[in-house]
Motif scaffolding. Structure first.
Motif, mmCIF file in Angstrom:
data_model
loop_
_atom_site.group_PDB
_atom_site.id
_atom_site.type_symbol
_atom_site.label_atom_id
_atom_site.label_comp_id
_atom_site.label_asym_id
_atom_site.label_seq_id
_atom_site.Cartn_x
_atom_site.Cartn_y
_atom_site.Cartn_z
ATOM 1 N N PHE A 190 1.017 -1.315 0.113
ATOM 2 C CA PHE A 190 0.123 -0.056 0.156
ATOM 3 C C PHE A 190 1.010 1.291 -0.004
ATOM 4 C CE2 PHE A 190 -0.039 -0.968 4.831
ATOM 5 C CZ PHE A 190 0.628 0.391 5.172
ATOM 6 N N THR A 191 0.446 2.295 -0.547
ATOM 7 C CA THR A 191 1.075 3.466 -0.629
ATOM 8 C C THR A 191 0.131 4.679 -0.079
ATOM 9 O OG1 THR A 191 2.457 2.856 -2.359
ATOM 10 C CG2 THR A 191 2.131 5.211 -2.337
ATOM 11 N N ILE A 192 0.696 5.684 0.697
ATOM 12 C CA ILE A 192 0.308 6.978 1.136
ATOM 13 C C ILE A 192 1.072 8.265 0.374
ATOM 14 C CG2 ILE A 192 -0.560 8.366 2.904
ATOM 15 C CD1 ILE A 192 -0.696 5.579 4.801
ATOM 16 N N GLU A 193 0.584 8.822 -0.405
ATOM 17 C CA GLU A 193 1.025 9.949 -1.194
ATOM 18 C C GLU A 193 0.484 11.275 -0.414
ATOM 19 O OE1 GLU A 193 2.437 9.746 -5.156
ATOM 20 O OE2 GLU A 193 1.036 8.151 -5.462
ATOM 21 N N ASN A 194 1.426 12.045 0.212
ATOM 22 C CA ASN A 194 0.905 13.276 0.558
ATOM 23 C C ASN A 194 1.061 14.381 -0.164
ATOM 24 O OD1 ASN A 194 -0.100 12.315 3.180
ATOM 25 N ND2 ASN A 194 2.098 11.907 4.022
ATOM 26 N N ASN A 195 1.792 14.355 -1.037
ATOM 27 C CA ASN A 195 2.044 15.565 -2.069
ATOM 28 C C ASN A 195 2.294 16.579 -1.285
ATOM 29 O OD1 ASN A 195 1.542 14.260 -4.658
ATOM 30 N ND2 ASN A 195 -0.680 13.874 -3.946
ATOM 31 N N LEU A 196 3.334 16.628 -0.593
ATOM 32 C CA LEU A 196 3.930 17.859 0.188
ATOM 33 C C LEU A 196 4.275 18.833 -0.761
ATOM 34 C CD1 LEU A 196 6.015 16.261 3.078
ATOM 35 C CD2 LEU A 196 3.438 16.828 2.901
ATOM 36 N N LYS A 197 4.048 20.287 -0.439
ATOM 37 C CA LYS A 197 4.414 21.492 -1.162
ATOM 38 C C LYS A 197 5.302 22.253 -0.510
ATOM 39 C CE LYS A 197 4.202 24.515 -4.679
ATOM 40 N NZ LYS A 197 4.740 24.364 -5.828
ATOM 41 N N PRO A 198 6.518 22.245 -0.713
ATOM 42 C CA PRO A 198 7.297 23.200 -0.200
ATOM 43 C C PRO A 198 7.029 24.722 -0.400
ATOM 44 C CG PRO A 198 8.866 21.409 -1.121
ATOM 45 C CD PRO A 198 7.407 21.728 -1.728
ATOM 46 N N VAL A 199 6.878 25.474 0.411
ATOM 47 C CA VAL A 199 6.307 26.847 0.231
ATOM 48 C C VAL A 199 7.404 27.777 0.819
ATOM 49 C CG1 VAL A 199 4.652 28.653 0.620
ATOM 50 C CG2 VAL A 199 4.135 26.149 0.239
ATOM 51 N N PRO A 200 8.161 28.630 0.115
ATOM 52 C CA PRO A 200 9.098 29.810 0.444
ATOM 53 C C PRO A 200 8.577 31.102 0.257
ATOM 54 C CG PRO A 200 9.746 29.082 -1.834
ATOM 55 C CD PRO A 200 8.507 28.310 -1.449
ATOM 56 N N VAL A 201 8.794 32.035 1.170
ATOM 57 C CA VAL A 201 8.425 33.447 1.078
ATOM 58 C C VAL A 201 9.641 34.242 1.020
ATOM 59 C CG1 VAL A 201 6.374 32.912 2.361
ATOM 60 C CG2 VAL A 201 8.395 33.807 3.472
ATOM 61 N N ARG A 216 -0.990 18.649 0.255
ATOM 62 C CA ARG A 216 -2.201 18.813 -0.599
ATOM 63 C C ARG A 216 -2.806 17.700 -0.735
ATOM 64 N NH1 ARG A 216 1.397 20.656 -5.695
ATOM 65 N NH2 ARG A 216 2.611 18.851 -4.695
ATOM 66 N N HIS A 217 -3.632 17.294 -1.964
ATOM 67 C CA HIS A 217 -4.514 16.126 -2.082
ATOM 68 C C HIS A 217 -3.731 14.847 -1.867
ATOM 69 C CE1 HIS A 217 -2.426 16.622 -5.742
ATOM 70 N NE2 HIS A 217 -2.253 15.373 -5.995
ATOM 71 N N ARG A 218 -4.349 14.082 -0.826
ATOM 72 C CA ARG A 218 -3.648 12.690 -0.676
ATOM 73 C C ARG A 218 -4.277 11.691 -1.679
ATOM 74 N NH1 ARG A 218 -4.561 10.253 5.738
ATOM 75 N NH2 ARG A 218 -6.708 10.063 4.671
ATOM 76 N N GLY A 219 -3.185 10.625 -1.813
ATOM 77 C CA GLY A 219 -3.495 9.505 -2.653
ATOM 78 C C GLY A 219 -3.343 8.324 -1.843
#
Length: 289
Positions: A190-201, A216-219
């Motif tokens: 089984f696989t869990i994808e969290n689709n993390l998004k690095p956000v700089p400012v 973001r959206h999870r798979g």
């Protein structure tokens, strides 16, 4: 100068952070059993060109991108100690220690300390006559180097692993109720994808470090291989049935995927071979305990 380091002279540990990107004071570091580990650090250099030269005119620091890939062997003492954080999304500090001699009195230490790490992708699998293994991909905020263990830290190691015959698979109703043993399976993943998004400012201090690392959206996906003894999975597809799958991770630990449907079912049939059924699934919820 010490000789080059071997894999037997490396250990990995982690601790949950209370403040993102900050290693707790006097942390209780927990061991990460691993067969393979790959720490990486990409400075994302900004390459400046201009007229008057064929060559680069400057190299400027970009967004620092620390990553870790770990082939983790969940220990039988605490199988979900690390992988549960794919669900909780807690931030972690992870330290890799390369050393000479006995770990308790190690010398010539090289430390790589990754801070602000979250699990980007987790894949857990088990096969006949093997142990449960987990591929863990993490993204961090920054990395620090050193020549010592963390001051005031304690380091605890877990032992052993979870064998295939200490696992199980159960199937039930979509909401996770009515679970019964599924005893035709030879391999599962089984696989869990969290689709993390690095956000700089844009900021004058630490502008090369990301400020946020949201999910973001999870798979939620997986695949089971069955000995072909039943047409049940074909029936599930035809009837568009929703179900749950529970994977035993050792002891009382498990991963329960709810509101699943088969995405594809296939039975490759070849000369001089037994027929197996491969069924991939998609899920709408998961609970690791």
């Amino acid at each position: 100068m010490p000789e080059t380091y071997g894999a037997h002279e490396c250990r990995a540990y982690f601790v949950q952070e209370t403040v993102y990107g900050q290693t707790p004071t006097n942390p209780a570091m927990l061991g990460i059993n691993s067969e393979d580990i790959e720490p990486a650090l990409d400075p994302n250099l900004i390459q400046l060109r201009g007229i008057g030269s064929r060559d680069l005119q400057a190299l400027k620091q970009g967004l620092r991108n620390p990553t870790l890939k770990i082939l983790h062997v969940p220990p039988s003492e605490a199988p979900t100690s690390l992988i549960q954080h794919a669900q909780t999304l807690n931030s972690l500090s992870i330290q890799l220690l390369y050393y000479k001699g006995l770990f308790a009195s190690a010398t010539d230490i090289l430390s790589l300390l990754y801070k602000g790490c979250r699990i980007h992708k987790l894949s857990v699998e088990c096969s006949i006559e093997d142990i449960i293994k987990a591929n863990v991909e993490l993204i961090g905020q920054t990395a620090e180097t050193g020549t010592a263990k963390i001051a005031g830290a304690t380091y605890a190691d877990y032992a052993s692993a979870v064998a295939y015959n200490e696992s199980y698979i159960q199937k039930g109703e979509g909401d996770g109720s009515g679970l019964t043993a599924l005893d035709r399976v030879t391999d599962w993943k089984f696989t869990i994808e969290n689709n993390l998004k690095p956000v700089p400012v844009i900021r004058s201090t630490d502008g090369h470090l990301l400020k946020y690392l949201p999910a973001r959206h999870r798979g939620l996906t997986g695949e089971l291989t069955f000995e072909f003894e039943s047409k049940q999975e074909f029936d599930d597809v035809i009837s568009d049935s929703e179900f749950s799958l529970k994977f035993g991770l050792g002891g009382t630990n498990s991963a329960l995927f709810k509101y699943c449907k088969w995405e594809k079912v296939a039975t490759p049939t070849r000369i001089e071979d037994l027929v197996a059924l491969k069924a991939s699934f998609v899920s709408r919820d998961v609970y690791i305990s």
